[in-house]
Scaffold this motif. Structure first.
Motif, short mmCIF file in Angstrom:
data_model
loop_
_atom_site.label_atom_id
_atom_site.label_comp_id
_atom_site.label_asym_id
_atom_site.label_seq_id
_atom_site.Cartn_x
_atom_site.Cartn_y
_atom_site.Cartn_z
N ALA A 19 -10.34 10.25 9.54
CA ALA A 19 -10.64 11.36 10.45
C ALA A 19 -9.68 11.40 11.64
O ALA A 19 -9.51 12.44 12.26
N SER A 20 -9.00 10.29 11.91
CA SER A 20 -8.02 10.27 13.00
C SER A 20 -6.81 11.13 12.68
O SER A 20 -6.05 11.50 13.56
N ASP A 21 -6.65 11.45 11.40
CA ASP A 21 -5.56 12.30 10.91
C ASP A 21 -4.18 11.75 11.30
O ASP A 21 -3.26 12.50 11.60
N ASN A 22 -4.06 10.41 11.26
CA ASN A 22 -2.79 9.76 11.55
C ASN A 22 -1.95 9.73 10.29
O ASN A 22 -2.35 9.16 9.27
N LYS A 23 -0.79 10.36 10.35
CA LYS A 23 0.06 10.50 9.17
C LYS A 23 0.48 9.15 8.58
O LYS A 23 0.49 8.98 7.36
N VAL A 24 0.84 8.21 9.41
CA VAL A 24 1.30 6.90 8.92
C VAL A 24 0.17 6.17 8.20
O VAL A 24 0.37 5.65 7.09
N ILE A 25 -1.01 6.16 8.80
CA ILE A 25 -2.15 5.50 8.17
C ILE A 25 -2.51 6.18 6.86
O ILE A 25 -2.74 5.51 5.84
N LYS A 26 -2.54 7.50 6.85
CA LYS A 26 -2.85 8.23 5.61
C LYS A 26 -1.83 7.91 4.52
O LYS A 26 -2.19 7.73 3.35
N ARG A 27 -0.57 7.85 4.89
CA ARG A 27 0.47 7.54 3.90
C ARG A 27 0.32 6.12 3.37
O ARG A 27 0.53 5.87 2.19
N PHE A 28 -0.02 5.19 4.24
CA PHE A 28 -0.21 3.81 3.80
C PHE A 28 -1.39 3.72 2.83
O PHE A 28 -1.28 3.07 1.79
N PHE A 29 -2.51 4.35 3.18
CA PHE A 29 -3.67 4.35 2.29
C PHE A 29 -3.31 4.95 0.94
O PHE A 29 -3.71 4.45 -0.11
N ASN A 30 -2.55 6.04 0.94
CA ASN A 30 -2.13 6.68 -0.30
C ASN A 30 -1.22 5.76 -1.11
O ASN A 30 -1.36 5.66 -2.33
N LEU A 31 -0.31 5.09 -0.43
CA LEU A 31 0.58 4.14 -1.10
C LEU A 31 -0.23 3.03 -1.76
O LEU A 31 0.01 2.66 -2.92
N ASP A 32 -1.21 2.51 -1.04
CA ASP A 32 -2.06 1.46 -1.58
C ASP A 32 -2.81 1.95 -2.81
O ASP A 32 -2.84 1.28 -3.85
N THR A 33 -3.39 3.13 -2.73
CA THR A 33 -4.13 3.70 -3.87
C THR A 33 -3.22 3.86 -5.08
O THR A 33 -3.57 3.48 -6.20
N ASN A 34 -2.04 4.42 -4.88
CA ASN A 34 -1.11 4.65 -5.98
C ASN A 34 -0.54 3.36 -6.56
O ASN A 34 -0.22 3.30 -7.75
N THR A 35 -0.43 2.33 -5.75
CA THR A 35 0.08 1.05 -6.22
C THR A 35 -0.81 0.46 -7.31
O THR A 35 -0.32 -0.13 -8.27
N TYR A 36 -2.12 0.63 -7.18
CA TYR A 36 -3.06 0.04 -8.13
C TYR A 36 -3.45 0.99 -9.27
O TYR A 36 -4.28 0.64 -10.10
N ALA A 37 -2.82 2.15 -9.34
CA ALA A 37 -3.09 3.10 -10.44
C ALA A 37 -2.39 2.63 -11.71
O ALA A 37 -1.42 1.87 -11.67
N GLU A 38 -2.89 3.10 -12.83
CA GLU A 38 -2.28 2.79 -14.14
C GLU A 38 -0.81 3.17 -14.12
O GLU A 38 -0.44 4.22 -13.60
N GLY A 39 0.02 2.33 -14.66
CA GLY A 39 1.46 2.59 -14.73
C GLY A 39 2.07 1.71 -15.80
O GLY A 39 1.43 1.46 -16.83
N ALA A 40 3.26 1.23 -15.58
CA ALA A 40 3.89 0.31 -16.52
C ALA A 40 3.06 -0.97 -16.65
O ALA A 40 3.05 -1.62 -17.69
N ILE A 41 2.36 -1.31 -15.58
CA ILE A 41 1.42 -2.44 -15.58
C ILE A 41 0.01 -1.85 -15.58
O ILE A 41 -0.29 -0.94 -14.80
N ASP A 42 -0.85 -2.37 -16.45
CA ASP A 42 -2.22 -1.85 -16.55
C ASP A 42 -3.05 -2.22 -15.31
O ASP A 42 -2.71 -3.14 -14.57
N VAL A 43 -4.13 -1.49 -15.09
CA VAL A 43 -4.98 -1.65 -13.91
C VAL A 43 -5.56 -3.06 -13.83
O VAL A 43 -5.60 -3.66 -12.75
#
Length: 118
Positions: free
Chosen positions: A20-44
């Motif tokens: 809710a703070s709408d901080n761009k850096v924090i939002k981007r970090f959270f998104n990066l974290d979420t995408n890091t653990y998504a299915e990819g070349a390495i399984d979940v």
């Protein structure tokens, strides 16, 4: 409220406040974290095991609980989890043991509860 519900509720409530703070850096970090653990070349499952081992070595109890919950959700079993525990303990040394104890307690709760709320 049990330990699993308490952890998940607190995490969810605080994440809402943080976002809710709408901080761009924090939002981007959270998104990066979420995408890091998504299915990819390495399984979940493998990604969660890596995340769990790293969290144990870094001694982050919240991170350990999070990755235990996600590991349970991804279908890991007790034998797999204990192999991850062994890797983390060998890498991190005896300082990991207190976190190992809490991780075993949390894993047992996940198994007991059937963890429908991960």
């Amino acid at each position: 409220m049990n330990l699993i519900e308490e952890f998940n509720t607190y995490r969810s409530e605080m994440n809402e406040k943080i976002m809710a703070s709408d901080n761009k850096v924090i939002k981007r970090f959270f998104n990066l974290d979420t995408n890091t653990y998504a299915e990819g070349a390495i399984d979940v499952k493998s990604k969660e095991m890596i995340g769990l081992a790293c969290s144990m070595v870094l001694r982050c109890d919240d991170c350990i609980k999070y990755h235990l919950g996600k590991s349970y959700e991804a279908g890991l079993g007790k034998k797999e989890i204990f192999e991850v525990f062994s890797i983390a303990t060998v890498i991190g040394g005896s300082i990991v043991i207190p976190h190992l104890r809490r991780a075993v307690e949390y894993w047992e709760l996940l198994e007991k509860e059937g963890n429908k709320d991960v």
